[in-house]
Design a protein around this motif. Structure first.
Motif, PDB file in Angstrom:
ATOM      1  N   TYR A 124      41.382 -85.300  38.391  1.00 43.42           N
ATOM      2  CA  TYR A 124      39.931 -85.067  38.454  1.00 43.42           C
ATOM      3  C   TYR A 124      39.544 -83.895  39.356  1.00 43.42           C
ATOM      4  O   TYR A 124      38.362 -83.615  39.525  1.00 43.42           O
ATOM      5  CB  TYR A 124      39.225 -86.338  38.956  1.00 43.42           C
ATOM      6  N   ILE A 125      40.499 -83.272  39.988  1.00 39.20           N
ATOM      7  CA  ILE A 125      40.180 -82.148  40.886  1.00 39.20           C
ATOM      8  C   ILE A 125      40.975 -80.914  40.490  1.00 39.20           C
ATOM      9  O   ILE A 125      41.955 -80.995  39.750  1.00 39.20           O
ATOM     10  CB  ILE A 125      40.481 -82.480  42.369  1.00 39.20           C
ATOM     11  N   HIS A 126      40.510 -79.769  41.007  1.00 37.79           N
ATOM     12  CA  HIS A 126      41.260 -78.525  40.844  1.00 37.79           C
ATOM     13  C   HIS A 126      42.353 -78.433  41.900  1.00 37.79           C
ATOM     14  O   HIS A 126      42.125 -78.782  43.058  1.00 37.79           O
ATOM     15  CB  HIS A 126      40.361 -77.311  41.080  1.00 37.79           C
ATOM     16  N   HIS A 127      43.512 -77.936  41.480  1.00 43.86           N
ATOM     17  CA  HIS A 127      44.492 -77.466  42.460  1.00 43.86           C
ATOM     18  C   HIS A 127      44.039 -76.042  42.801  1.00 43.86           C
ATOM     19  O   HIS A 127      44.312 -75.105  42.069  1.00 43.86           O
ATOM     20  CB  HIS A 127      45.894 -77.468  41.859  1.00 43.86           C
ATOM     21  N   THR A 128      43.328 -75.906  43.905  1.00 50.55           N
ATOM     22  CA  THR A 128      42.678 -74.621  44.208  1.00 50.55           C
ATOM     23  C   THR A 128      43.681 -73.565  44.661  1.00 50.55           C
ATOM     24  O   THR A 128      44.729 -73.888  45.233  1.00 50.55           O
ATOM     25  CB  THR A 128      41.626 -74.812  45.318  1.00 50.55           C
ATOM     26  N   PRO A 129      43.343 -72.294  44.410  1.00 49.68           N
ATOM     27  CA  PRO A 129      44.283 -71.220  44.789  1.00 49.68           C
ATOM     28  C   PRO A 129      44.285 -70.948  46.294  1.00 49.68           C
ATOM     29  O   PRO A 129      43.326 -71.235  46.995  1.00 49.68           O
ATOM     30  CB  PRO A 129      43.722 -70.005  44.042  1.00 49.68           C
ATOM     31  N   PHE A 139      35.367 -78.989  48.990  1.00 53.29           N
ATOM     32  CA  PHE A 139      36.446 -79.975  49.180  1.00 53.29           C
ATOM     33  C   PHE A 139      35.974 -81.411  49.033  1.00 53.29           C
ATOM     34  O   PHE A 139      36.777 -82.318  48.780  1.00 53.29           O
ATOM     35  CB  PHE A 139      37.061 -79.792  50.576  1.00 53.29           C
ATOM     36  N   LYS A 140      34.678 -81.636  49.180  1.00 46.19           N
ATOM     37  CA  LYS A 140      34.146 -83.009  49.155  1.00 46.19           C
ATOM     38  C   LYS A 140      34.456 -83.728  47.842  1.00 46.19           C
ATOM     39  O   LYS A 140      34.427 -84.964  47.785  1.00 46.19           O
ATOM     40  CB  LYS A 140      32.639 -82.986  49.368  1.00 46.19           C
ATOM     41  N   ALA A 141      34.747 -82.965  46.783  1.00 40.23           N
ATOM     42  CA  ALA A 141      35.126 -83.583  45.512  1.00 40.23           C
ATOM     43  C   ALA A 141      36.350 -84.479  45.682  1.00 40.23           C
ATOM     44  O   ALA A 141      36.508 -85.485  44.987  1.00 40.23           O
ATOM     45  CB  ALA A 141      35.416 -82.503  44.465  1.00 40.23           C
ATOM     46  N   ARG A 142      37.219 -84.115  46.627  1.00 42.46           N
ATOM     47  CA  ARG A 142      38.464 -84.870  46.838  1.00 42.46           C
ATOM     48  C   ARG A 142      38.192 -86.260  47.418  1.00 42.46           C
ATOM     49  O   ARG A 142      38.610 -87.280  46.863  1.00 42.46           O
ATOM     50  CB  ARG A 142      39.384 -84.095  47.790  1.00 42.46           C
ATOM     51  N   GLY A 143      37.503 -86.286  48.544  1.00 41.63           N
ATOM     52  CA  GLY A 143      37.285 -87.558  49.238  1.00 41.63           C
ATOM     53  C   GLY A 143      36.431 -88.529  48.434  1.00 41.63           C
ATOM     54  O   GLY A 143      36.736 -89.730  48.344  1.00 41.63           O
ATOM     55  N   ALA A 144      35.374 -88.016  47.826  1.00 40.83           N
ATOM     56  CA  ALA A 144      34.487 -88.888  47.054  1.00 40.83           C
ATOM     57  C   ALA A 144      35.225 -89.476  45.856  1.00 40.83           C
ATOM     58  O   ALA A 144      35.089 -90.663  45.539  1.00 40.83           O
ATOM     59  CB  ALA A 144      33.258 -88.104  46.590  1.00 40.83           C
ATOM     60  N   MET A 145      36.042 -88.635  45.216  1.00 38.91           N
ATOM     61  CA  MET A 145      36.785 -89.113  44.047  1.00 38.91           C
ATOM     62  C   MET A 145      37.752 -90.213  44.473  1.00 38.91           C
ATOM     63  O   MET A 145      37.869 -91.249  43.805  1.00 38.91           O
ATOM     64  CB  MET A 145      37.549 -87.925  43.430  1.00 38.91           C
ATOM     65  N   ASN A 146      38.438 -90.001  45.588  1.00 33.08           N
ATOM     66  CA  ASN A 146      39.385 -91.014  46.052  1.00 33.08           C
ATOM     67  C   ASN A 146      38.670 -92.322  46.401  1.00 33.08           C
ATOM     68  O   ASN A 146      39.150 -93.413  46.070  1.00 33.08           O
ATOM     69  CB  ASN A 146      40.170 -90.507  47.259  1.00 33.08           C
ATOM     70  N   ALA A 147      37.520 -92.208  47.034  1.00 31.35           N
ATOM     71  CA  ALA A 147      36.784 -93.416  47.429  1.00 31.35           C
ATOM     72  C   ALA A 147      36.321 -94.198  46.199  1.00 31.35           C
ATOM     73  O   ALA A 147      36.474 -95.422  46.138  1.00 31.35           O
ATOM     74  CB  ALA A 147      35.591 -93.034  48.305  1.00 31.35           C
ATOM     75  N   VAL A 148      35.782 -93.515  45.209  1.00 24.41           N
ATOM     76  CA  VAL A 148      35.282 -94.210  44.018  1.00 24.41           C
ATOM     77  C   VAL A 148      36.450 -94.816  43.220  1.00 24.41           C
ATOM     78  O   VAL A 148      36.362 -95.938  42.712  1.00 24.41           O
ATOM     79  CB  VAL A 148      34.425 -93.265  43.144  1.00 24.41           C
ATOM     80  N   LEU A 149      37.556 -94.072  43.146  1.00 19.24           N
ATOM     81  CA  LEU A 149      38.731 -94.594  42.428  1.00 19.24           C
ATOM     82  C   LEU A 149      39.340 -95.792  43.153  1.00 19.24           C
ATOM     83  O   LEU A 149      40.016 -96.619  42.528  1.00 19.24           O
ATOM     84  CB  LEU A 149      39.790 -93.499  42.266  1.00 19.24           C
ATOM     85  N   SER A 150      39.119 -95.894  44.452  1.00 18.70           N
ATOM     86  CA  SER A 150      39.723 -96.975  45.229  1.00 18.70           C
ATOM     87  C   SER A 150      38.923 -98.277  45.210  1.00 18.70           C
ATOM     88  O   SER A 150      39.407 -99.309  45.677  1.00 18.70           O
ATOM     89  CB  SER A 150      39.917 -96.521  46.686  1.00 18.70           C
ATOM     90  N   LEU A 151      37.707 -98.241  44.685  1.00 19.77           N
ATOM     91  CA  LEU A 151      36.899 -99.472  44.589  1.00 19.77           C
ATOM     92  C   LEU A 151      37.483-100.401  43.525  1.00 19.77           C
ATOM     93  O   LEU A 151      38.132 -99.950  42.581  1.00 19.77           O
ATOM     94  CB  LEU A 151      35.458 -99.131  44.196  1.00 19.77           C
ATOM     95  N   ASN A 177      34.994 -92.807  56.695  1.00 24.18           N
ATOM     96  CA  ASN A 177      35.526 -93.682  55.653  1.00 24.18           C
ATOM     97  C   ASN A 177      36.970 -93.245  55.414  1.00 24.18           C
ATOM     98  O   ASN A 177      37.226 -92.071  55.098  1.00 24.18           O
ATOM     99  CB  ASN A 177      34.650 -93.474  54.392  1.00 24.18           C
ATOM    100  N   TYR A 178      37.922 -94.163  55.560  1.00 29.14           N
ATOM    101  CA  TYR A 178      39.334 -93.760  55.485  1.00 29.14           C
ATOM    102  C   TYR A 178      39.755 -93.263  54.095  1.00 29.14           C
ATOM    103  O   TYR A 178      40.649 -92.430  53.982  1.00 29.14           O
ATOM    104  CB  TYR A 178      40.239 -94.915  55.937  1.00 29.14           C
ATOM    105  N   GLU A 179      39.131 -93.797  53.037  1.00 21.50           N
ATOM    106  CA  GLU A 179      39.479 -93.294  51.702  1.00 21.50           C
ATOM    107  C   GLU A 179      39.002 -91.851  51.532  1.00 21.50           C
ATOM    108  O   GLU A 179      39.675 -91.024  50.909  1.00 21.50           O
ATOM    109  CB  GLU A 179      38.841 -94.170  50.600  1.00 21.50           C
ATOM    110  N   VAL A 180      37.821 -91.589  52.093  1.00 23.98           N
ATOM    111  CA  VAL A 180      37.302 -90.216  52.056  1.00 23.98           C
ATOM    112  C   VAL A 180      38.208 -89.292  52.870  1.00 23.98           C
ATOM    113  O   VAL A 180      38.598 -88.209  52.412  1.00 23.98           O
ATOM    114  CB  VAL A 180      35.846 -90.174  52.574  1.00 23.98           C
ATOM    115  N   ILE A 181      38.584 -89.726  54.044  1.00 26.77           N
ATOM    116  CA  ILE A 181      39.460 -88.915  54.906  1.00 26.77           C
ATOM    117  C   ILE A 181      40.801 -88.644  54.197  1.00 26.77           C
ATOM    118  O   ILE A 181      41.300 -87.516  54.203  1.00 26.77           O
ATOM    119  CB  ILE A 181      39.691 -89.628  56.259  1.00 26.77           C
TER     120      ILE A 181
END
Lengths: 317, 317
Positions: free
Chosen positions: B19-24, B52-64, B150-154
C-alpha cells in the motif's frame, strides 16, 4: 555527418553515460486520473544542470578533436544549453563562451557562471544572438555548438527517449516539447530506431507555434515568440526540421493558461519542480484527452530551471 | 503492546508494502557542496499522500481487528496524518473521522475529502483537538489512531529509515525532524535494529523547541508552537519521548529563516517540492557544518504537501 543513425545514437549514449544522470521515470496516480491515460514521465528535470540539454552538449564537446576542443566552445542560448555547454567544457578542461539574451532568467546566468562560462549579453533577438556569437567565435577560434541545429547535439538529446524505451515497454505515444527541435528530432530518431511502433507527437505553445505552421506549409516558418514557455521560442533549424517532418505525426499547441495549469498539477501532485516549457506536453494531453484515452504515454519532462519568483507570479496571477 | 522491537518493525514493513511507495533515495552534488558532507535524502515527499505518514497510518489500520475496523477510525491532525488515515481507511473499506484545526492548509483538507474522510474543524489548540475527537469517538465508536503517540504508527514510520539503511551502507548520522516524535522515534528504533553504528540526531524549529527542552529537563515540555514548520508544532508523547530520550544523541534547533533558506536550496538544486517541516534536518546540517563535515548523512525528507502560494511567498519575501 549525416542524420544520426541507430549506431550513432548508441555511441553517443555510451560516450556521455559517465557524465550524465540516468534519470528516473516517474508515474503519478493523481495525474493519470486527471489525464485519463497512463503517463510515464522521463524526469530530465533531475538531469545534470536540471535539463536534458546536458546530454547533447556533452556529446558535442566529447565529439570534438583535442585540437578543436583546446580553443574552447561557444554558443548562443536562452538558458539550459548555455549551462549544459559551460558544464561540458569545464569537465573537459576547456573554456566556454556563452552569448545570452540580457532578458534570460538570473538563475540561468548564475548557472553558467558556476561552471566558469564567460557570458556575453545581447539583445533578445535571433539576429543579435547570431552576430554576437560570430564575433566571439572569430576572436577566440572557439567551436560553435549550436543549441539544436547540430547532429551531435541531436544524437545526445535522443538518449533521453532511448533510456525511457529501455525502461518502459509498449509506449503507444511519446510527446516532446518543440522549440528549435533538438529534443523533438532526437526523440523522433530514438523512437524510429528503438521503439518503431510508438507514435511521436510534438507539443508547442500557441504563442510560438512555428513548428505547427512549418508542418502545414512544408517549410521552416519564423517564430513569433510570445509565450511563458521561454525554452520553446526559437524556430526550427535546417537539420531538425527534416527529421521532424518525416517522423512526427502531429504538433499540438496549447495556451499559456493551459501550461500554467499543467505546471501546477505537476508541482502539487508529483512534488517536483518543472519549468513552463517542460509541461507543454502534459498540457497537450490534458487538452486532447480523447486522443490519448487509455493509452500508455511517454513524456520527456525536459527541465526544472525556473526562477521561484517567476513561478509564484505565474501560478498566482 | 510494548515498544516495537526488530520483529515488529519487520512485520509492519511487510504488512504495509502493498500500500505504500518504496520511495527513492536522492543525492545532489549541489547540496553536498553547500553542506560539506554527503547527504542521502530518503524522499518521503514522493510517498503516497506526499508524506511518510502514509506508513504509520496504514500499519495502524491494518493492525486493527475486523470488528474494530468496521466502526471506523478517528484522529486529530494538522494535516498529513489526516490524509494518511483517510486513505488507509478508504483502502480498507471503512470510515474515517478527522478532527482538524480550522487553520490547516486548504490543500490538506482537500486531500482528506479526496479520500472520503469526514472533517470536524476545531480551534487550533491541543485541548480543542482532543475534546472534539473525544466527542467524535464517543458518538461513532471509531478507533482512535493518534498521529504519533501510538506504537503501530511508530513501527510504520520506522520503515522509512529501514528502507534507507537497506539501500545505502555506512551512514554515519541520520537526522529526522521532530514534532510529536513519531517519525523520530521510529527512525531511532530502525537505526538501533538495522544500523546500530549510525548516530541519530533530531532537528527542530527554534520556535517549537519543546523536544530540545524535554531532552534537557528529562520530562515532556509543552511546545510554544511558533514556526513556519507547521508539521512540527506538537509536543512529544509518553510513548515517543522515552524512545527518543534513550536513542537520540542530540536535538539541533533552527530558525525560520534557516528553514526557508534550506527549502529554497532543495527546490532550486534538487527540483523537488518539499514543505517547510521537511527541510528542518537539512537546515540543521547547513547550520552545524563542522559537526557533519565529510560524513555520510541520511535525511528523511518527510513531506511535500505545501500550498504553492505559501511556499513561494516564503521563499521570495
Amino acid at each position: 555527418m549525416p542524420i544520426p543513425d541507430r549506431t550513432t545514437i548508441e555511441a553517443a549514449h555510451e560516450r556521455i553515460k559517465p557524465y550524465i544522470h540516468h534519470t528516473p521515470v516517474m508515474t503519478s496516480a493523481g495525474v493519470d486520473e486527471a489525464a485519463g491515460c497512463h503517463i510515464f514521465f522521463k524526469c530530465e528535470n533531475f538531469q545534470k544542470i536540471g535539463a536534458f540539454k546536458a546530454r547533447g552538449a556533452m556529446n558535442a564537446v566529447l565529439s570534438l578533436s583535442d585540437a578543436e576542443r583546446a580553443k574552447g566552445v561557444g554558443t548562443h542560448s536562452s538558458g539550459n544549453h548555455a549551462q549544459a555547454l559551460a558544464r561540458a567544457a569545464k569537465i573537459m578542461g576547456t573554456k566556454s563562451y556563452i552569448v545570452m539574451p540580457r532578458t534570460a532568467p538570473e538563475v540561468k546566468k548564475r548557472g553558467v557562471r558556476g561552471f566558469d562560462g564567460e557570458i556575453f549579453e545581447c539583445e533578445p533577438t535571433l539576429a543579435a544572438r547570431e552576430s554576437t556569437l560570430a564575433e566571439v567565435v572569430k576572436k577566440t577560434g572557439a567551436a560553435e555548438i549550436h543549441p539544436f541545429n547540430n547532429y551531435e547535439v541531436i544524437a545526445g538529446q535522443a538518449t533521453a527517449a532511448k533510456e525511457l524505451f529501455e525502461e518502459v515497454n509498449d509506449i503507444d505515444v511519446i510527446i516532446a516539447p518543440v522549440g528549435g527541435g533538438g529534443l523533438l528530432s532526437g526523440t523522433a530518431l530514438a523512437t524510429k530506431y528503438f521503439s518503431p511502433k510508438t507514435t511521436v507527437i510534438a507539443a508547442e505553445p500557441e504563442g510560438a507555434d512555428d513548428a505547427f505552421r512549418s508542418m502545414q506549409s512544408g517549410k521552416i516558418e519564423p517564430s513569433q515568440s510570445n509565450s511563458i514557455a521561454d525554452g520553446l521560442l526559437t524556430s526550427l533549424g535546417d537539420k531538425t526540421f527534416p527529421i521532424i517532418r518525416e517522423n512526427v505525426k502531429e504538433v499540438i499547441t496549447v495556451s499559456d493558461a493551459e501550461i500554467v495549469s499543467a505546471m501546477r498539477l505537476v508541482w502539487e501532485r508529483m512534488k517536483i519542480v518543472v519549468e513552463p516549457s517542460c509541461v507543454v506536453p502534459l498540457a497537450a494531453v490534458l487538452k486532447s484527452k480523447a486522443k490519448f484515452a487509455g493509452k500508455r504515454v511517454g513524456i520527456i519532462l525536459s527541465g526544472g530551471n525556473v526562477d521561484l519568483e517567476r513561478a509564484l507570479k505565474l501560478m498566482t496571477e
